[in-house]
Design a protein around this motif. Structure first.
Motif, PDB file in Angstrom:
ATOM      1  N   GLN A  18      -1.947 -28.150   4.558  1.00  0.00           N
ATOM      2  CA  GLN A  18      -1.076 -27.858   3.422  1.00  0.00           C
ATOM      3  C   GLN A  18      -1.895 -27.591   2.163  1.00  0.00           C
ATOM      4  O   GLN A  18      -1.636 -26.648   1.424  1.00  0.00           O
ATOM      5  CB  GLN A  18      -0.126 -29.025   3.183  1.00  0.00           C
ATOM      6  N   VAL A  19      -2.908 -28.416   1.928  1.00  0.00           N
ATOM      7  CA  VAL A  19      -3.716 -28.287   0.725  1.00  0.00           C
ATOM      8  C   VAL A  19      -4.535 -27.003   0.745  1.00  0.00           C
ATOM      9  O   VAL A  19      -4.653 -26.305  -0.251  1.00  0.00           O
ATOM     10  CB  VAL A  19      -4.634 -29.516   0.570  1.00  0.00           C
ATOM     11  N   PHE A  20      -5.112 -26.702   1.907  1.00  0.00           N
ATOM     12  CA  PHE A  20      -6.031 -25.581   1.992  1.00  0.00           C
ATOM     13  C   PHE A  20      -5.395 -24.318   2.566  1.00  0.00           C
ATOM     14  O   PHE A  20      -6.095 -23.359   2.872  1.00  0.00           O
ATOM     15  CB  PHE A  20      -7.258 -25.988   2.812  1.00  0.00           C
ATOM     16  N   ALA A  21      -4.078 -24.313   2.709  1.00  0.00           N
ATOM     17  CA  ALA A  21      -3.389 -23.123   3.201  1.00  0.00           C
ATOM     18  C   ALA A  21      -3.675 -21.951   2.272  1.00  0.00           C
ATOM     19  O   ALA A  21      -3.760 -22.109   1.058  1.00  0.00           O
ATOM     20  CB  ALA A  21      -1.884 -23.384   3.266  1.00  0.00           C
ATOM     21  N   GLN A  22      -3.829 -20.787   2.869  1.00  0.00           N
ATOM     22  CA  GLN A  22      -4.123 -19.606   2.067  1.00  0.00           C
ATOM     23  C   GLN A  22      -2.977 -19.326   1.116  1.00  0.00           C
ATOM     24  O   GLN A  22      -1.806 -19.443   1.458  1.00  0.00           O
ATOM     25  CB  GLN A  22      -4.361 -18.398   2.968  1.00  0.00           C
ATOM     26  N   LYS A  23      -3.330 -18.937  -0.084  1.00  0.00           N
ATOM     27  CA  LYS A  23      -2.313 -18.587  -1.073  1.00  0.00           C
ATOM     28  C   LYS A  23      -1.659 -17.266  -0.673  1.00  0.00           C
ATOM     29  O   LYS A  23      -2.314 -16.376  -0.137  1.00  0.00           O
ATOM     30  CB  LYS A  23      -2.949 -18.494  -2.457  1.00  0.00           C
ATOM     31  N   GLN A  24      -0.372 -17.151  -0.940  1.00  0.00           N
ATOM     32  CA  GLN A  24       0.380 -15.957  -0.557  1.00  0.00           C
ATOM     33  C   GLN A  24       1.154 -15.404  -1.750  1.00  0.00           C
ATOM     34  O   GLN A  24       1.625 -16.162  -2.607  1.00  0.00           O
ATOM     35  CB  GLN A  24       1.365 -16.284   0.571  1.00  0.00           C
ATOM     36  N   ILE A  25       1.298 -14.076  -1.759  1.00  0.00           N
ATOM     37  CA  ILE A  25       2.050 -13.436  -2.827  1.00  0.00           C
ATOM     38  C   ILE A  25       2.690 -12.156  -2.305  1.00  0.00           C
ATOM     39  O   ILE A  25       2.075 -11.405  -1.537  1.00  0.00           O
ATOM     40  CB  ILE A  25       1.146 -13.145  -4.052  1.00  0.00           C
ATOM     41  N   ALA A  26       3.950 -11.936  -2.667  1.00  0.00           N
ATOM     42  CA  ALA A  26       4.671 -10.708  -2.331  1.00  0.00           C
ATOM     43  C   ALA A  26       4.672  -9.802  -3.558  1.00  0.00           C
ATOM     44  O   ALA A  26       4.907 -10.262  -4.678  1.00  0.00           O
ATOM     45  CB  ALA A  26       6.095 -11.027  -1.903  1.00  0.00           C
ATOM     46  N   ILE A  27       4.415  -8.521  -3.346  1.00  0.00           N
ATOM     47  CA  ILE A  27       4.374  -7.540  -4.432  1.00  0.00           C
ATOM     48  C   ILE A  27       5.709  -6.810  -4.486  1.00  0.00           C
ATOM     49  O   ILE A  27       6.151  -6.210  -3.497  1.00  0.00           O
ATOM     50  CB  ILE A  27       3.229  -6.525  -4.225  1.00  0.00           C
ATOM     51  N   THR A  28       6.373  -6.876  -5.629  1.00  0.00           N
ATOM     52  CA  THR A  28       7.634  -6.155  -5.818  1.00  0.00           C
ATOM     53  C   THR A  28       7.496  -5.242  -7.034  1.00  0.00           C
ATOM     54  O   THR A  28       6.909  -5.633  -8.047  1.00  0.00           O
ATOM     55  CB  THR A  28       8.821  -7.110  -5.999  1.00  0.00           C
ATOM     56  N   LEU A  40       8.246  -9.519   1.047  1.00  0.00           N
ATOM     57  CA  LEU A  40       9.274 -10.303   0.362  1.00  0.00           C
ATOM     58  C   LEU A  40      10.040 -11.145   1.374  1.00  0.00           C
ATOM     59  O   LEU A  40      10.327 -12.320   1.117  1.00  0.00           O
ATOM     60  CB  LEU A  40      10.222  -9.368  -0.386  1.00  0.00           C
ATOM     61  N   GLN A  41      10.369 -10.568   2.511  1.00  0.00           N
ATOM     62  CA  GLN A  41      11.097 -11.306   3.545  1.00  0.00           C
ATOM     63  C   GLN A  41      10.341 -12.557   3.967  1.00  0.00           C
ATOM     64  O   GLN A  41      10.937 -13.630   4.104  1.00  0.00           O
ATOM     65  CB  GLN A  41      11.338 -10.401   4.759  1.00  0.00           C
ATOM     66  N   LYS A  42       9.041 -12.413   4.153  1.00  0.00           N
ATOM     67  CA  LYS A  42       8.223 -13.559   4.556  1.00  0.00           C
ATOM     68  C   LYS A  42       8.203 -14.621   3.460  1.00  0.00           C
ATOM     69  O   LYS A  42       8.345 -15.822   3.749  1.00  0.00           O
ATOM     70  CB  LYS A  42       6.802 -13.088   4.860  1.00  0.00           C
ATOM     71  N   ALA A  43       8.043 -14.208   2.212  1.00  0.00           N
ATOM     72  CA  ALA A  43       8.010 -15.165   1.103  1.00  0.00           C
ATOM     73  C   ALA A  43       9.317 -15.955   1.033  1.00  0.00           C
ATOM     74  O   ALA A  43       9.306 -17.176   0.822  1.00  0.00           O
ATOM     75  CB  ALA A  43       7.759 -14.436  -0.208  1.00  0.00           C
ATOM     76  N   LEU A  44      10.437 -15.260   1.227  1.00  0.00           N
ATOM     77  CA  LEU A  44      11.744 -15.905   1.087  1.00  0.00           C
ATOM     78  C   LEU A  44      12.048 -16.892   2.209  1.00  0.00           C
ATOM     79  O   LEU A  44      13.021 -17.649   2.113  1.00  0.00           O
ATOM     80  CB  LEU A  44      12.843 -14.846   1.014  1.00  0.00           C
ATOM     81  N   GLU A  45      11.238 -16.901   3.251  1.00  0.00           N
ATOM     82  CA  GLU A  45      11.437 -17.886   4.318  1.00  0.00           C
ATOM     83  C   GLU A  45      11.043 -19.290   3.872  1.00  0.00           C
ATOM     84  O   GLU A  45      11.442 -20.280   4.491  1.00  0.00           O
ATOM     85  CB  GLU A  45      10.605 -17.492   5.549  1.00  0.00           C
ATOM     86  N   ASP A  46      10.274 -19.379   2.772  1.00  0.00           N
ATOM     87  CA  ASP A  46       9.867 -20.698   2.292  1.00  0.00           C
ATOM     88  C   ASP A  46      11.076 -21.424   1.688  1.00  0.00           C
ATOM     89  O   ASP A  46      11.825 -20.842   0.901  1.00  0.00           O
ATOM     90  CB  ASP A  46       8.767 -20.553   1.232  1.00  0.00           C
ATOM     91  N   PRO A  47      11.265 -22.687   2.022  1.00  0.00           N
ATOM     92  CA  PRO A  47      12.432 -23.430   1.523  1.00  0.00           C
ATOM     93  C   PRO A  47      12.473 -23.597   0.010  1.00  0.00           C
ATOM     94  O   PRO A  47      13.524 -23.954  -0.539  1.00  0.00           O
ATOM     95  CB  PRO A  47      12.330 -24.784   2.228  1.00  0.00           C
ATOM     96  N   CYS A  48      11.371 -23.338  -0.692  1.00  0.00           N
ATOM     97  CA  CYS A  48      11.414 -23.461  -2.152  1.00  0.00           C
ATOM     98  C   CYS A  48      12.460 -22.534  -2.747  1.00  0.00           C
ATOM     99  O   CYS A  48      13.039 -22.828  -3.804  1.00  0.00           O
ATOM    100  CB  CYS A  48      10.036 -23.187  -2.768  1.00  0.00           C
ATOM    101  N   TYR A  49      12.732 -21.400  -2.064  1.00  0.00           N
ATOM    102  CA  TYR A  49      13.687 -20.433  -2.599  1.00  0.00           C
ATOM    103  C   TYR A  49      15.139 -20.845  -2.401  1.00  0.00           C
ATOM    104  O   TYR A  49      16.056 -20.129  -2.798  1.00  0.00           O
ATOM    105  CB  TYR A  49      13.400 -19.044  -2.024  1.00  0.00           C
ATOM    106  N   LEU A  50      15.339 -22.013  -1.799  1.00  0.00           N
ATOM    107  CA  LEU A  50      16.679 -22.608  -1.707  1.00  0.00           C
ATOM    108  C   LEU A  50      16.894 -23.650  -2.796  1.00  0.00           C
ATOM    109  O   LEU A  50      17.949 -24.281  -2.860  1.00  0.00           O
ATOM    110  CB  LEU A  50      16.873 -23.251  -0.330  1.00  0.00           C
ATOM    111  N   THR A  51      15.911 -23.816  -3.676  1.00  0.00           N
ATOM    112  CA  THR A  51      15.994 -24.810  -4.739  1.00  0.00           C
ATOM    113  C   THR A  51      17.172 -24.515  -5.667  1.00  0.00           C
ATOM    114  O   THR A  51      17.451 -23.363  -6.000  1.00  0.00           O
ATOM    115  CB  THR A  51      14.687 -24.827  -5.554  1.00  0.00           C
TER     116      THR A  51
END
Length: 311
Positions: free
Chosen positions: A18-28, A258-269
């Motif tokens: 979790q700590v060392f997971a690669q950072k991810q970013i979607a470009i819109t 974007l689809q991949k980014a939105l799979e993260d539960p943070c976007y249900l906050t």
């Protein structure tokens, strides 16, 4: 005893991942097909588009672009060249979404007028995308406005749900449009030295914003989240996007859809933010849970020499 040690190792491994997971970013990228005061002919708009797509291809980015419907028509007639630019995006493997017909914010109009603006773009895009083997599913709010009253917020939610749109959030918001306007002005005045200075400053500014929201997201979620970056289809990015993507890669970022980014539960906050300002979802979530002034400190600012060009 051995069982306890094994469980501890599993927990530590999970924590390390979790700590060392690669950072991810979607470009819109908003305001397609293009937005520039000086790139105002079919040939120049095609050049701008080709340059943007070239940067994305070089860095293996699958972006999502948001189309303003009124850019596709003139005097009630379709502009074939503008649809040709959208085909380029699709053929390059990118997705296209709805950014309304007239780029109207819901804060300033009725819910009925807003729905009509959403459908104005929908009418121009849905059939076209279907013929091209693509689908229309994402929506990006103009100005990031989601309602300055509870009634408008709720109306917007119902409108987009009714027409089966997935709302496209933004975590890394910014004032890129000021740099873009300044860059257009410098290039229009054939001041290459100034344009180069604006471009270099812009890339540094955008990286500062990425790091700013990175830190805030870490504070909110106590882990890395996949970020969503807001940009525009302008002349500045046609020149500087490659540099920015290289900087993001050097900073450890992996580009995701974007689809991949939105799979993260943070976007249900939960998001209970109501105000006239369009802001990052990071700030919307923070305000919802009661974060105060200190949390928001350190936001990057546009340099004076750039803002002065807008005078």
């Amino acid at each position: 005893m051995k069982l306890h040690i094994l469980l501890l190792l599993i927990i530590l491994q999970s924590f390390a991942k979790q700590v060392f997971a690669q950072k991810q970013i979607a470009i819109t990228i908003d305001d397609l097909p293009t937005v520039s005061r000086i790139m105002n002919t079919d040939a120049l708009r095609a050049e701008l588009t080709d340059q943007l797509l070239g940067h994305l291809k070089q860095h293996k980015v699958q972006a999502t672009g948001y189309v303003i419907g009124e850019k596709l028509v003139k005097d009630g007639k379709i502009i074939p060249a503008q649809y040709g630019l959208l085909r380029k995006w699709l053929k390059a493997g990118h997705s296209l979404g709805n950014h309304t017909f007239g780029h109207l914010g819901i804060n300033n109009i009725s819910a009925a007028a807003y729905e009509a603006d959403v459908l104005g773009a929908d009418t121009l895009l849905r059939g076209f995308l279907h013929k091209e083997g693509a689908e229309l599913k994402y929506f990006r709010h103009p100005y990031l406005h989601r309602g300055n009253t509870a009634e408008k917020r709720d109306s917007l939610e119902m409108i987009l749900a009714k027409h089966k749109y997935i709302q496209a959030p933004v975590t890394v918001d910014n004032d890129e449009y000021l740099f873009a306007a300044a860059f257009d002005k410098a290039m229009g005045g054939k001041n290459q030295l100034l344009a180069d200075s604006i471009s270099k400053t812009y890339v540094n500014y955008m990286m500062d914003y990425v790091h700013y929201y990175e830190s805030q997201a870490d504070s909110l979620f106590h882990r890395r989240i996949p970020h969503i970056l807001l940009m525009h289809a302008n002349l500045l990015n046609s020149k500087a996007l490659g540099q920015l993507l290289s900087r993001l890669e050097a900073d450890g970022y992996q580009f995701v859809t974007l689809q991949k980014a939105l799979e993260d539960p943070c976007y249900l906050t939960e998001d209970q933010y109501i105000d006239k300002r369009g802001i990052s979802w990071i700030h919307r979530w923070a305000i919802t849970i009661g974060k105060k002034g200190a949390f928001f400190k350190g936001e990057p600012t546009v340099p004076k020499f750039v803002s002065d060009l807008m005078q």
